[in-house]
Design an enzyme around this catalytic site. Structure first.
Site, PDB file in Angstrom:
ATOM      1  N   HIS A   1      -5.217  -6.682   4.301  1.00  0.00           N
ATOM      2  CA  HIS A   1      -4.191  -5.367   4.158  1.00  0.00           C
ATOM      3  C   HIS A   1      -3.435  -5.623   5.606  1.00  0.00           C
ATOM      4  O   HIS A   1      -4.023  -5.320   6.616  1.00  0.00           O
ATOM      5  CB  HIS A   1      -4.718  -4.345   4.126  1.00  0.00           C
ATOM      6  CG  HIS A   1      -5.295  -3.942   2.752  1.00  0.00           C
ATOM      7  ND1 HIS A   1      -4.866  -3.270   1.671  1.00  0.00           N
ATOM      8  CD2 HIS A   1      -6.596  -4.597   2.018  1.00  0.00           C
ATOM      9  CE1 HIS A   1      -5.616  -3.129   0.721  1.00  0.00           C
ATOM     10  NE2 HIS A   1      -6.544  -4.052   0.673  1.00  0.00           N
TER      11      HIS A   1
ATOM     12  N   CYS B   1       0.778  -1.080   0.063  1.00  0.00           N
ATOM     13  CA  CYS B   1      -0.024   0.125   0.147  1.00  0.00           C
ATOM     14  C   CYS B   1       0.743   1.154   0.112  1.00  0.00           C
ATOM     15  O   CYS B   1       2.075   1.259   0.736  1.00  0.00           O
ATOM     16  CB  CYS B   1      -1.121  -0.076   1.014  1.00  0.00           C
ATOM     17  SG  CYS B   1      -0.291   0.627   2.612  1.00  0.00           S
ATOM     18  N   GLU B   2       0.280   2.092  -0.751  1.00  0.00           N
ATOM     19  CA  GLU B   2       1.201   3.618  -0.847  1.00  0.00           C
ATOM     20  C   GLU B   2       1.157   4.372   0.345  1.00  0.00           C
ATOM     21  O   GLU B   2       1.915   5.231   0.536  1.00  0.00           O
ATOM     22  CB  GLU B   2       0.871   4.058  -1.991  1.00  0.00           C
ATOM     23  CG  GLU B   2      -0.457   4.869  -1.978  1.00  0.00           C
ATOM     24  CD  GLU B   2      -1.123   5.524  -3.350  1.00  0.00           C
ATOM     25  OE1 GLU B   2      -1.744   6.507  -3.189  1.00  0.00           O
ATOM     26  OE2 GLU B   2      -0.559   5.121  -4.313  1.00  0.00           O
ATOM     27  N   HIS B   3       0.224   4.020   1.351  1.00  0.00           N
ATOM     28  CA  HIS B   3       0.175   4.838   2.622  1.00  0.00           C
ATOM     29  C   HIS B   3       1.050   4.509   3.669  1.00  0.00           C
ATOM     30  O   HIS B   3       1.660   5.236   4.334  1.00  0.00           O
ATOM     31  CB  HIS B   3      -1.238   4.831   3.175  1.00  0.00           C
ATOM     32  CG  HIS B   3      -2.554   4.997   1.950  1.00  0.00           C
ATOM     33  ND1 HIS B   3      -3.456   4.700   1.610  1.00  0.00           N
ATOM     34  CD2 HIS B   3      -2.496   6.150   1.272  1.00  0.00           C
ATOM     35  CE1 HIS B   3      -4.271   5.283   0.862  1.00  0.00           C
ATOM     36  NE2 HIS B   3      -3.699   6.300   0.544  1.00  0.00           N
ATOM     37  N   HIS B   4       1.182   3.183   3.854  1.00  0.00           N
ATOM     38  CA  HIS B   4       2.337   2.553   4.900  1.00  0.00           C
ATOM     39  C   HIS B   4       3.215   1.722   4.339  1.00  0.00           C
ATOM     40  O   HIS B   4       4.209   1.432   5.177  1.00  0.00           O
ATOM     41  CB  HIS B   4       1.250   1.703   5.897  1.00  0.00           C
ATOM     42  CG  HIS B   4       0.265   2.598   6.512  1.00  0.00           C
ATOM     43  ND1 HIS B   4      -1.147   2.190   6.089  1.00  0.00           N
ATOM     44  CD2 HIS B   4       0.156   3.383   7.480  1.00  0.00           C
ATOM     45  CE1 HIS B   4      -2.079   3.289   6.639  1.00  0.00           C
ATOM     46  NE2 HIS B   4      -1.199   3.881   7.598  1.00  0.00           N
TER      47      HIS B   4
ATOM     48  N   CYS C   1      -1.687  -3.276   6.833  1.00  0.00           N
ATOM     49  CA  CYS C   1      -1.807  -2.056   7.662  1.00  0.00           C
ATOM     50  C   CYS C   1      -2.979  -1.861   8.297  1.00  0.00           C
ATOM     51  O   CYS C   1      -2.982  -1.431   9.556  1.00  0.00           O
ATOM     52  CB  CYS C   1      -1.967  -0.798   6.643  1.00  0.00           C
ATOM     53  SG  CYS C   1      -3.074  -0.786   5.414  1.00  0.00           S
TER      54      CYS C   1
ATOM     55  N   GLN D   1      -6.097  -0.791  -3.406  1.00  0.00           N
ATOM     56  CA  GLN D   1      -6.689  -1.648  -3.942  1.00  0.00           C
ATOM     57  C   GLN D   1      -7.533  -1.171  -5.098  1.00  0.00           C
ATOM     58  O   GLN D   1      -7.845  -1.888  -6.202  1.00  0.00           O
ATOM     59  CB  GLN D   1      -7.190  -2.513  -3.172  1.00  0.00           C
ATOM     60  CG  GLN D   1      -7.809  -3.800  -3.672  1.00  0.00           C
ATOM     61  CD  GLN D   1      -8.394  -4.744  -2.724  1.00  0.00           C
ATOM     62  OE1 GLN D   1      -7.955  -4.769  -1.511  1.00  0.00           O
ATOM     63  NE2 GLN D   1      -9.241  -5.327  -2.858  1.00  0.00           N
TER      64      GLN D   1
END
Length: 186
Positions: free
Chosen positions: A146, A77-80, A148, A118
């Site tokens: 996920h 994931c690009e956030h974490h 995260c 996703q």
């Protein structure tokens, strides 16, 4: 992407975490991590259009759904930068042309080996097929867990996120959509 990070960068990360990057168990870790991230982000170096090999022979009279289920999805994931993983199902109704079935797996792999959410991954796969194959319809369903969510934050192990993209006739034809969803079930 990750090819920009040197082993020294990963060693610095280990040190910033309070580790001794020179101890025996970690000595080779910067090299292994650099190689892993090169693999995990190798999708940036791929052109999705070049992956799809289209055939006209064999599809001229075929007008029903073609579905491939259980396509592995491994992404970050690009956030974490945390992993997410699961499976994809892709279906399409040809319009005189078909694609090599293994290419559907390669297309998912290309987009999943980029930093992702996703939802974007799902629509990228569907839109690429619509653009390159020009079928009557495309359906994509992705089911993922996920890390995260499972290992931090809400900490709920086993939750599955499901996303879908219904394009072309699958948006407007309820019968066709129902058939795709029915055949896509595990």
């Amino acid at each position: 992407m990750a090819s920009e990070f040197t082993e020294a960068d990963w060693k610095k990360l280990l040190t910033s975490l309070g580790e001794n990057a020179d101890r025996p168990g970690l000595k080779e870790t910067p090299h292994r991590v650099a190689e892993a991230w090169k693999s995990w982000t190798s999708g940036y170096a791929q052109d999705p259009k070049e992956i799809l090999k289209v055939f006209e022979d064999g599809a001229e009279k075929y007008s029903e759904l073609i579905i491939v289920k259980g396509i592995p999805v491994y992404s970050h994931c690009e956030h974490h930068l945390a992993p997410f993983f699961g499976t994809a199902t892709i279906g399409y109704i040809p319009n005189g042309r078909i694609v090599g079935l293994s290419k559907l797996t390669r297309l998912v792999e290309c987009f999943s080996k980029r930093l992702q959410v996703q939802e974007r991954l799902t629509i990228q796969v569907g839109q690429t097929l619509m653009t390159e194959l020009k079928p009557h319809a495309v359906g994509v369903i992705i089911r993922c867990r996920h890390m995260c969510m499972e290992s931090r934050g809400i900490r709920t192990p086993g939750e599955e996120t499901i996303t879908s993209a219904m394009l072309g006739a699958l948006q407007t034809n309820l019968g066709m959509r129902t058939e795709f969803l029915s055949l896509s079930k595990d």
